[in-house]
Design a protein around this motif. Structure first.
Motif, short mmCIF file in Angstrom:
data_model
loop_
_atom_site.label_atom_id
_atom_site.label_comp_id
_atom_site.label_asym_id
_atom_site.label_seq_id
_atom_site.Cartn_x
_atom_site.Cartn_y
_atom_site.Cartn_z
N ILE A 183 -18.45 9.31 6.12
CA ILE A 183 -17.12 9.95 6.43
C ILE A 183 -16.80 10.56 7.29
N GLY A 184 -15.43 11.09 7.44
CA GLY A 184 -15.14 11.63 8.43
C GLY A 184 -14.35 11.76 9.49
N LEU A 185 -14.31 9.75 9.30
CA LEU A 185 -13.72 9.12 10.56
C LEU A 185 -11.91 8.68 10.73
N THR A 186 -11.65 8.41 11.60
CA THR A 186 -10.65 7.80 11.91
C THR A 186 -10.60 6.48 11.92
N PRO A 187 -10.04 5.21 11.58
CA PRO A 187 -10.62 4.33 11.50
C PRO A 187 -10.35 2.97 13.10
N ALA A 188 -9.60 4.26 13.94
CA ALA A 188 -9.78 4.31 15.62
C ALA A 188 -11.23 4.15 16.07
N ILE A 189 -11.91 4.84 15.69
CA ILE A 189 -13.44 5.42 16.29
C ILE A 189 -14.32 4.21 15.04
N ALA A 190 -14.32 4.30 13.71
CA ALA A 190 -14.21 3.15 12.93
C ALA A 190 -14.57 1.81 13.48
N ASN A 191 -13.51 1.21 14.03
CA ASN A 191 -13.78 0.32 14.17
C ASN A 191 -13.94 -0.03 15.96
N ALA A 192 -14.10 1.34 16.65
CA ALA A 192 -14.95 1.38 17.57
C ALA A 192 -16.37 0.79 17.97
N PHE A 193 -17.11 1.61 16.55
CA PHE A 193 -18.79 0.94 16.55
C PHE A 193 -18.64 -0.54 15.57
N LYS A 217 -18.31 19.39 11.18
CA LYS A 217 -18.46 19.83 10.14
C LYS A 217 -18.70 18.80 9.01
N ASN A 218 -17.73 18.04 9.07
CA ASN A 218 -16.75 17.22 7.74
C ASN A 218 -17.38 15.41 8.07
N LEU A 219 -18.14 15.60 9.87
CA LEU A 219 -18.94 13.92 10.00
C LEU A 219 -19.83 13.69 9.29
N GLN A 220 -20.26 12.54 8.60
CA GLN A 220 -21.84 12.56 6.95
C GLN A 220 -22.19 10.63 7.48
N ILE A 221 -23.20 10.71 8.01
CA ILE A 221 -23.36 9.36 7.69
C ILE A 221 -24.46 9.14 6.22
N ILE A 258 0.82 -0.59 0.02
CA ILE A 258 0.12 -0.28 0.03
C ILE A 258 0.79 1.23 -0.26
N LYS A 259 0.49 2.14 -0.74
CA LYS A 259 1.35 3.75 -1.08
C LYS A 259 0.59 4.99 -0.88
N GLU A 260 1.70 4.82 0.54
CA GLU A 260 0.88 6.57 0.59
C GLU A 260 1.09 7.23 -0.21
N ASN A 261 -0.08 8.59 0.03
CA ASN A 261 0.23 9.14 -1.16
C ASN A 261 1.26 10.35 -0.17
N PRO A 262 1.90 11.21 -1.00
CA PRO A 262 3.04 12.25 -0.77
C PRO A 262 2.87 13.02 0.40
N ASN A 263 2.05 13.74 -0.17
CA ASN A 263 1.68 14.94 0.55
C ASN A 263 0.02 14.73 1.68
N ASP A 264 -0.06 13.55 1.67
CA ASP A 264 -0.45 12.89 3.14
C ASP A 264 0.11 12.23 4.36
N TYR A 265 -0.40 12.65 5.42
CA TYR A 265 0.41 12.63 6.27
C TYR A 265 0.02 11.84 7.56
N GLY A 266 -1.14 11.51 6.95
CA GLY A 266 -1.45 10.33 7.73
C GLY A 266 -2.81 10.92 9.11
N PHE A 267 -3.10 9.78 9.75
CA PHE A 267 -4.21 10.40 10.73
C PHE A 267 -3.00 11.41 12.12
N SER A 268 -2.14 10.14 12.17
CA SER A 268 -0.80 10.76 13.26
C SER A 268 -0.97 12.21 12.92
N ASP A 269 -0.48 12.92 12.51
CA ASP A 269 0.23 13.90 11.86
C ASP A 269 -0.69 15.32 12.12
N GLU A 270 -2.25 14.73 12.60
CA GLU A 270 -3.64 15.59 12.74
C GLU A 270 -4.16 15.56 14.15
#
Length: 342
Positions: free
Chosen positions: A65-75, A46-50, A25-37
C-alpha cells in the motif's frame, strides 16, 4: 462507537479509487491521479505498508500500500527478469539415440529449474572458458539406457512391466561435484527442484549420455534463468452493494463474480464476503436490473501481489532480492548524476 465507525468510513472513502464502469474506467472527480502529486519521501515512508496475506508452499500473496504503478511494476519486472538463478547453459551430447533431436533435448534440459542458491555462486565472466570452475559452474551427468524388462508381457499398455528406464526424469540427473563443492553442498541442495519432471520417453536401444553445465544468469538474458513461474499484481478490488439484493437476483449476482466473492446469508440476502478475489470480469453489467445497485471500484495505490517461486528461492526472498537490486540501480543512477542523495 458510532463516532469511531463514521470516522473509519470517512477515512476509507478518502482512499484514491477508480470506478469500473461497463465499458470504461471512471476517475474520481476529486482525485487528480499520481501525475498531480509531488514526491515527498517522508510522506512515502509513513504511508508505505507491506502486508503478508498468504503463503502456501512456493506461493506468496502480499499487499503493498502506498506505491505508484511505476514502482509496483518495477518490482514485478525485476522479480521476473533480474533476480538471478542457476540454470543449465551447456549440454554436451556424447550419445543420443532417443527420438528427440539434440537441439530440442538441450532446450528441454535447459528449462529444468535447479535448487542451487545463486547467491553462493559467481557470474561466469569468461565466455571462452566453456568448462568454468567450481566458483561459477555446476556440473551434472545424465547417463541412462532403456532396455527390456520382460518380453513376455501380453498387454502392450503395461509398459512399466515391459521396459526398464523407458521414462527419463530429472531424478536421473546426477550432480558431479567440482573442487570443494562436495564439502559445501549435497545433491539435494543443487539438484533439480522436482525429481519427476519428464525429459524424454525411450524404448529398448535408446540411450542418453550427456554432460550438463549450469551457470548463473538472469531472466533478461533467457527465460530459463527467471526465478518465478508467476509474478503479478492487481489493484485491490472493492465492491459495494447500494441496495439489499435478495431472492433470484442474489444468486444471479453471486454467479457474476469469482467463487467466494459474493455469498448469501440464511435470509437469502447477498453480501460481499471477500472482494479481493474479484477478477474484474464485469459480468454484473449483463444484468442491468442488478448492475445499477452494484458499485465496482479499485484502490489505485493498493496492490495485491502474487509470486510463485520455481524452487531456487523462497517466494518472499525473491521480493527481498528484487528490492535490493532496485536499490542498487537507484544508487548507481545517483552516482551517474553526481547527486548527493542525502
Amino acid at each position: 462507537m458510532v463516532f469511531n465507525s463514521e470516522m473509519a468510513m470517512e477515512t476509507e472513502d478518502r482512499r484514491p479509487k477508480v470506478t469500473m464502469e461497463e465499458y470504461k474506467i471512471k476517475e474520481n472527480p476529486n482525485d487528480y491521479g499520481f501525475s498531480d502529486e509531488t514526491f515527498d519521501r517522508e510522506k512515502f515512508k509513513k504511508n508505505l505498508q507491506i502486508i503478508p496475506v498468504k503463503r502456501v508452499d512456493y506461493e506468496l500473496e502480499f499487499d503493498i500500500i502506498g506505491l505508484t504503478p511505476a514502482i509496483a511494476n518495477a518490482f514485478r519486472r525485476v522479480m521476473i527478469s533480474e533476480v538471478p538463478t542457476m540454470a543449465i547453459e551447456k549440454v554436451h551430447i556424447y550419445n543420443n539415440t532417443s527420438i528427440i533431436q539434440d537441439e530440442v533435448l538441450a532446450h528441454r534440459i535447459g528449462l529444468i529449474p535447479l535448487k542451487a542458491d545463486p547467491r553462493l555462486f559467481e557470474y561466469k565472466l569468461d565466455e571462452k572458458d566453456e568448462e568454468g570452475n567450481e566458483l561459477d559452474t555446476l556440473e551434472y551427468r545424465l547417463d541412462i539406457k532403456c532396455s527390456w524388462k520382460n518380453k513376455d508381457v501380453k498387454d502392450p499398455r503395461n509398459i512399466d512391466a515391459m521396459y526398464k528406464n523407458h521414462n527419463v526424469y530429472t531424478e536421473h540427473i546426477k550432480w558431479v561435484p567440482r573442487g570443494k563443492q562436495g564439502t559445501l553442498f549435497n545433491e539435494s541442495q543443487v539438484g533439480p527442484c522436482d525429481d519427476k519432471i519428464l525429459i524424454s520417453k525411450m524404448r529398448p536401444g535408446h540411450e542418453l549420455n550427456l554432460k550438463l553445465l549450469a551457470i548463473k544468469g538472469i531472466g533478461k538474458d533467457h527465460a530459463k534463468f527467471s526465478p518465478v513461474s508467476l509474478a503479478s499484481y492487481k489493484l485491490l478490488p472493492e465492491i459495494k452493494l447500494l441496495k439489499q439484493i435478495t431472492g433470484k437476483d442474489a444468486y444471479t449476482l453471486q454467479k457474476c463474480f469469482s467463487p467466494g466473492v459474493i455469498e448469501i446469508d440464511k435470509g437469502g440476502c447477498a453480501y460481499v464476503k471477500d472482494a479481493r478475489y474479484d477478477n474484474c470480469s464485469r459480468n454484473v453489467y449483463r444484468h442491468p436490473e442488478i448492475a445499477k445497485f452494484v458499485e465496482l471500484t479499485r484502490i489505485r495505490n493498493h496492490f495485491v501481489f502474487n509470486v510463485e517461486s520455481l524452487g531456487a528461492y523462497k517466494p518472499e526472498d525473491i521480493f527481498v532480492e528484487a528490492v535490493k537490486i532496485l536499490k542498487k540501480k537507484c544508487v548507481e543512477l545517483l552516482k551517474e548524476l553526481d547527486f548527493d542523495g542525502k
